[in-house]
Design an enzyme around this catalytic site. Structure first.
Site, PDB file in Angstrom:
ATOM      1  N   ASP A 168      32.798  19.472  77.524  1.00 34.77           N
ATOM      2  CA  ASP A 168      33.878  18.512  77.259  1.00 34.77           C
ATOM      3  C   ASP A 168      34.272  18.417  75.785  1.00 34.77           C
ATOM      4  OD1 ASP A 168      34.237  17.230  80.016  1.00 34.77           O
ATOM      5  OD2 ASP A 168      32.078  17.166  79.718  1.00 34.77           O
ATOM      6  N   HIS A 199      37.293  19.294  74.834  1.00 32.05           N
ATOM      7  CA  HIS A 199      38.682  18.811  74.928  1.00 32.05           C
ATOM      8  C   HIS A 199      39.495  19.146  73.682  1.00 32.05           C
ATOM      9  CE1 HIS A 199      38.272  16.714  78.773  1.00 32.05           C
ATOM     10  NE2 HIS A 199      37.069  16.359  78.364  1.00 32.05           N
ATOM     11  N   ASP A 235      35.862  22.342  80.266  1.00 33.79           N
ATOM     12  CA  ASP A 235      36.747  21.579  79.375  1.00 33.79           C
ATOM     13  C   ASP A 235      36.520  21.870  77.898  1.00 33.79           C
ATOM     14  OD1 ASP A 235      37.942  20.546  81.577  1.00 33.79           O
ATOM     15  OD2 ASP A 235      37.211  18.499  81.348  1.00 33.79           O
ATOM     16  N   HIS A 248      40.063  20.155  83.169  1.00 31.53           N
ATOM     17  CA  HIS A 248      41.224  20.179  82.283  1.00 31.53           C
ATOM     18  C   HIS A 248      41.708  21.595  81.985  1.00 31.53           C
ATOM     19  CE1 HIS A 248      40.421  15.927  81.613  1.00 31.53           C
ATOM     20  NE2 HIS A 248      41.596  15.851  81.031  1.00 31.53           N
ATOM     21  N   HIS A 280      30.758  21.332  86.643  1.00 35.61           N
ATOM     22  CA  HIS A 280      31.644  20.392  85.936  1.00 35.61           C
ATOM     23  C   HIS A 280      32.056  19.299  86.921  1.00 35.61           C
ATOM     24  CE1 HIS A 280      34.342  19.393  82.585  1.00 35.61           C
ATOM     25  NE2 HIS A 280      35.193  19.012  83.510  1.00 35.61           N
ATOM     26  N   HIS A 327      31.720  16.998  82.449  1.00 36.42           N
ATOM     27  CA  HIS A 327      32.747  16.177  83.101  1.00 36.42           C
ATOM     28  C   HIS A 327      32.574  14.674  82.869  1.00 36.42           C
ATOM     29  CE1 HIS A 327      36.169  15.178  85.433  1.00 36.42           C
ATOM     30  NE2 HIS A 327      35.506  14.668  86.430  1.00 36.42           N
ATOM     31  N   HIS A 338      31.605  11.687  80.778  1.00 30.96           N
ATOM     32  CA  HIS A 338      31.301  11.636  79.350  1.00 30.96           C
ATOM     33  C   HIS A 338      30.161  10.667  79.083  1.00 30.96           C
ATOM     34  CE1 HIS A 338      35.480  13.352  78.066  1.00 30.96           C
ATOM     35  NE2 HIS A 338      34.848  14.095  78.956  1.00 30.96           N
TER      36      HIS A 338
END
Lengths: 411, 502
Positions: A8, A10, A47, A83, A164, A197, A199
């Site tokens: 993650d 991102h 992600d 994502h 995930h 996934h 957080h």
């Protein structure tokens, strides 16, 4: 043997350029730390990017760091997450894999309607890795249900499973509304389950499975996460082979990009002027070097409305005190007249999820049940949020979106 | 088809002479009609009738037995016959169906019931299917459904001896309500028998918790922070001082109260308990929650955990609020742990519904309790109330109901039985058990004692505030019942897009 487990990142997630930079910086720090710790390989449990095709400037920095890992002979094993997944397969992960910068371990063979996962073997350590993609609306559940498990579970050696998805049994109460899968959907008897996934930071040795670990995001991804988590982090795992088998111990390495200063004010029965004064008083005599400041206001105002608070002045004071970035959330601050309106103070994703749930089954589409409809709606929203890429023609953009939608709706 | 003629009797006991070529059965539904009225009746007793005196009958039978002659009585069909005793149930006047308050006319024709006589039984939306109408031992093609939302919130009692079809009935009810969004049902399943059956429906609304190895099922993990002292009420028999100790620890340590008792953390202020009180509480908690204490560390060996399962109870409540059926396999737990889990969830969902300003649009929640006297029995309730008794008393106001299954309804106090407004009565052999049901039924079943005793496997009587009369039903076999809903196997090739299938 040592490996890094991140999830993650991102990259490209924040709209504000200052915070978007932060997610790239966090990735750079994680890579540098992993190299200095002499890890044998790195795992990215979904992600890495915030979208399937991230903006080029963010991509550039990330690719540089991936190249750095490759130069240091540290392979990167990755899976697409909810994502950076794309139903049509047009993802940057795919491009990076083709360029040899990452190795996508979500590899499988389709046998009728069964999914047989294939192992990728790390050459230096002999570690066997495989994994499952994450999809919006947790639609990867169908993949898990089709999984051929026996061979996976029988496979000898040190095995890592990348996934995930949130697990129902382990998600914290703050994430109770998040879509999740039962633990029983994961294949058993892996040594390490590299999760991504949800957080949050979590690890647990689970009977019949192995060590299940979520490192949390590399950098908080929204206002609430900045408040709750303050910083991101990742795991470095060390594996020892003993007479009784493998023993994995993990250490969580926090990544501090900025200091965080949280201001939370209960505005109940106060006027906008009083709140303003309270905020100002709370920041007196404090310097905010390299600090992200969050201001959350809640309660029902005695008079006036939230917009009467002069945030510009407050922001100016904070920036003059060298704050790196200031953000506010007044969703929980209500005026007397509107106190009955129910406003969610959670993240925008939570608000979206709540609204989708509220309106399920109002229009009948095909034979979709509520769960399918919910998952498909989320996927569609995600697909429709794809932006046109630099250099992409209108036509190819339209075709790309249409293909994505076709795959989701399955008409 | 004519079966007899009304000849005499009184209200509630109409006497009918049976036509010699026809059979009338106990429990059979018959229509007594003439030009001006049509009354639905039910047979509750049968007797012999004869034009000859007993002495003459004895003489004739003696001659037949001892003399071995071909003596035939004059007009045997006219002189000897069967008398059926009927109770009037519904006045099927053409303008309105109502409870019958009159007698059929002398010599009214009594005939077999036909499907068109029963149009009034076809109910509207939110149907809760129980079985097909039964006349005597004959099953008719008339489905009997009750208004689901009302029936579930006003509680259901299912009494019946072992082997009379309680499980089949419950499986049918769960199957039928699985895809209906007006209800969410929680099943604590101590025999783990329902999931295997219900999963054939492939419904997205079925949620299953088990400790068995089954991909897709959720493993039941409950975080110890979810447990509050009041969850033990009616579940574990703590003494008053022990309950007070639990309460004080909860007050002082909040959600870490169990951990604090186990680690023997000192209490603040001027509060103290006898050492043996705390020692007993500690020992019982360790045993009940499957915890182990060694080297000043607590380890969890059961479904209860300090780390996992934080959202389990709220996940279950959320599923129920969405109209799903949640089955919890409790076959590997002790009865006490099963009830503790039930108490946790019941408290949570009941409180949520109580606090809702308007739950009209929310589905009704129903909790299935096997062996209901464990929590609703007189003995249990004498020691103190519990959440299930509260639901039985006031749950209907908040759309939370119980489905109580038992072999021994007499163990449940009369006021609780009276609150169970629908009773689906299966065969009950024991007189005191039948008496408890009859005394608390929604309709007058005082003449049905024998009828209830003679109910065969799969036969039931529904007595409900939401039915116009005590309806005899036949419960279909589960495999037959589900045939219409079984989906064809999906043979289309699955799409695993996003996976590298190269």
């Amino acid at each position: 043997m040592k490996f890094a487990h991140i999830a993650d990142c991102h990259i490209g997630g924040w709209r504000d350029p200052k915070l978007t930079d932060a997610s790239v910086k966090a990735f750079e720090k994680a890579v540098d730390k992993s190299i200095s710790e002499n890890v044998n390989f790195m795992i990215i449990a979904g992600d890495l990017f915030n979208t399937a095709l991230p903006p080029v400037d963010r991509l550039k920095s990330a690719v540089q760091k991936l190249r750095h890992l490759k130069d240091n002979n540290i392979p990167v094993y990755i899976i697409p997450g909810s994502h950076d997944f794309s139903a049509s397969g047009k993802t940057m992960i795919d491009v990076l894999a083709k360029a040899g910068l990452v190795i996508n371990v979500a590899k499988a063979e389709q046998d009728e309607n069964n999914l047989k996962l294939k192992f990728t073997i790390d050459k230096k350590t002999g570690t066997k890795l495989t994994g499952m993609v994450g999809k919006k609306g947790s639609l990867e559940k169908e993949y898990y249900e089709a999984l051929s498990r026996e061979e996976l579970e029988k496979e000898p050696g040190y095995k890592i499973f990348l996934f995930h998805s949130a697990l129902t049994e382990f998600k914290p109460s703050s994430m109770e509304k998040m879509d999740s899968h039962p633990l029983s959907l994961l294949p058993k008897k892996f040594n390490y389950y590299a999760g991504g996934h949800p957080h949050f930071v979590f690890s647990r040795e689970e009977e019949n499975f192995g060590l299940i670990a979520y490192p949390g995001p590399l950098f908080p991804n929204n206002f609430k996460e900045i408040e709750d988590l303050e910083r991101g982090g990742f795991y470095i795992a060390e594996v020892e082979q003993t007479d009784e088998g493998y023993r994995t111990s993990i250490t969580h390495h926090p990544i501090q990009i900025f200091n965080i200063h949280k201001i939370k004010i209960d505005g109940d029965k106060k006027t906008p002027t009083e709140i303003e004064a309270e905020i100002k008083q709370s920041i007196e005599n404090i310097e905010f070097n390299n600090t992200v400041v969050t201001i959350r206001l809640e309660g029902i105002l005695e008079s006036g409305k939230p917009s009467d608070i002069d945030f510009k002045e407050i922001f100016d004071i904070l920036y003059n005190k060298s704050a790196y970035f200031v953000m506010k959330n007044t969703a929980g601050l209500k005026t007397k007249e509107f106190e009955e309106i129910n406003i969610s103070t959670a993240s925008s994703e939570d608000t979206e999820n709540k609204l989708i749930k509220e309106h399920l089954q109002e229009i009948k589409v095909s034979d979709w049940g509520p769960e399918t409809e919910e998952a498909k709606t989320k996927q569609l929203m995600h697909a429709l949020s794809f932006e046109k890429q630099e250099g992409e023609t209108n036509k190819s953009y339209e075709t790309r979106i249409k293909q994505e939608l076709d795959r989701i709706i399955e008409f | 088809m004519e079966k007899g003629k009304v000849i005499s009797g009184e209200y509630g006991r109409i006497i009918v002479r049976q036509k010699s070529s026809k059979d009338i059965e106990l429990g059979e539904l018959l229509i007594a009609e003439n030009d001006s009225s049509k009354i639905l009746t039910q047979v509750f007793d049968l007797q012999y009738g004869s034009q000859l005196s007993d002495k003459n009958l004895q003489l004739v039978s003696g001659l037949k037995l001892e003399e071995e002659n071909d003596l035939e009585m004059m007009d045997p069909h006219l002189r000897n016959y069967t008398l059926a005793f009927l109770k009037p149930m519904i006045d099927l006047s053409p303008d309105k169906t109502k409870i019958c308050k009159k007698l059929p006319k002398f010599f009214s024709t009594v005939r077999e019931i036909k499907e068109e006589d029963l149009k009034f039984l076809r109910s509207s939306s939110n149907n809760f299917f129980v079985g097909n109408l039964r006349s005597g031992s004959k099953t008719m093609d008339v489905p009997i459904s009750l208004p689901g939302e009302k029936v579930l919130s006003h509680h259901i009692l299912i009494p019946g001896t072992t082997g009379r079809g309680k499980s089949v009935l419950m499986s049918n009810l769960l199957w039928d309500s699985l895809d209906k969004d007006y209800c969410g049902i929680l099943v604590l399943d101590p025999h783990d028998e329902y999931h295997e059956k219900l999963k054939k429906k492939e419904s997205e609304n079925l949620v299953y918790y088990t400790s068995k190895d089954e991909p897709g099922a959720r493993s039941l993990k409950i975080n110890l922070k979810s447990i509050k002292p009041y969850h033990f009420e009616g579940v574990v028999n703590f003494s008053d001082p022990q309950m007070q100790a639990l309460g004080i620890y909860y007050k002082q340590f909040g959600e870490k109260w169990i951990e604090s008792i186990l680690l023997e953390k000192p209490l603040q202020g001027n509060v103290s308990f006898r050492e043996d009180t705390i020692a007993v509480v500690r020992r019982r908690l360790l045993h009940l929650l499957g915890l182990e204490f060694a080297n000043n560390q607590i380890s969890c060996k059961s479904i209860f955990s300090f780390q996992a399962g934080e959202s389990t109870v709220s996940d279950i409540c959320s599923d129920l609020r969405q109209g799903n059926t949640v089955i919890t396999d409790t076959s590997s737990f002790s009865g006490t742990v099963e009830l503790l889990i039930g108490s946790l969830i019941a408290h949570s969902i009941f409180n949520q519904y109580k606090q809702m300003k308007n739950n009209d649009s929310k589905p009704v929640i129903s909790i299935v309790l096997e062996e209901a006297p464990r929590v609703l029995g007189k003995e249990v309730l004498e020691k103190g109330s519990n959440v299930f008794a509260s639901i039985a008393r006031e749950g209907r106001k908040f759309k939370v109901g119980l489905i109580a299954i038992t072999q021994l309804p007499s163990l449940i106090p009369r006021e609780v039985l009276a609150n169970m407004n629908t009773k689906i009565i299966l065969g009950v052999e024991m007189k005191p058990e039948r008496q408890a049901i009859i005394e608390s039924a929604a309709q007058d079943l005082s003449d049905d004692d024998r009828n209830i005793a003679s109910l065969d496997k799969g036969e039931a009587i529904i007595s409900s505030n939401f039915a116009k009369f005590a309806v005899p039903v036949s419960i279909p076999f589960f495999d037959e019942f589900i045939k219409k809903d079984i989906k064809e196997q999906d043979t289309s090739k699955k799409d695993f897009s996003g996976m590298d299938l190269s």
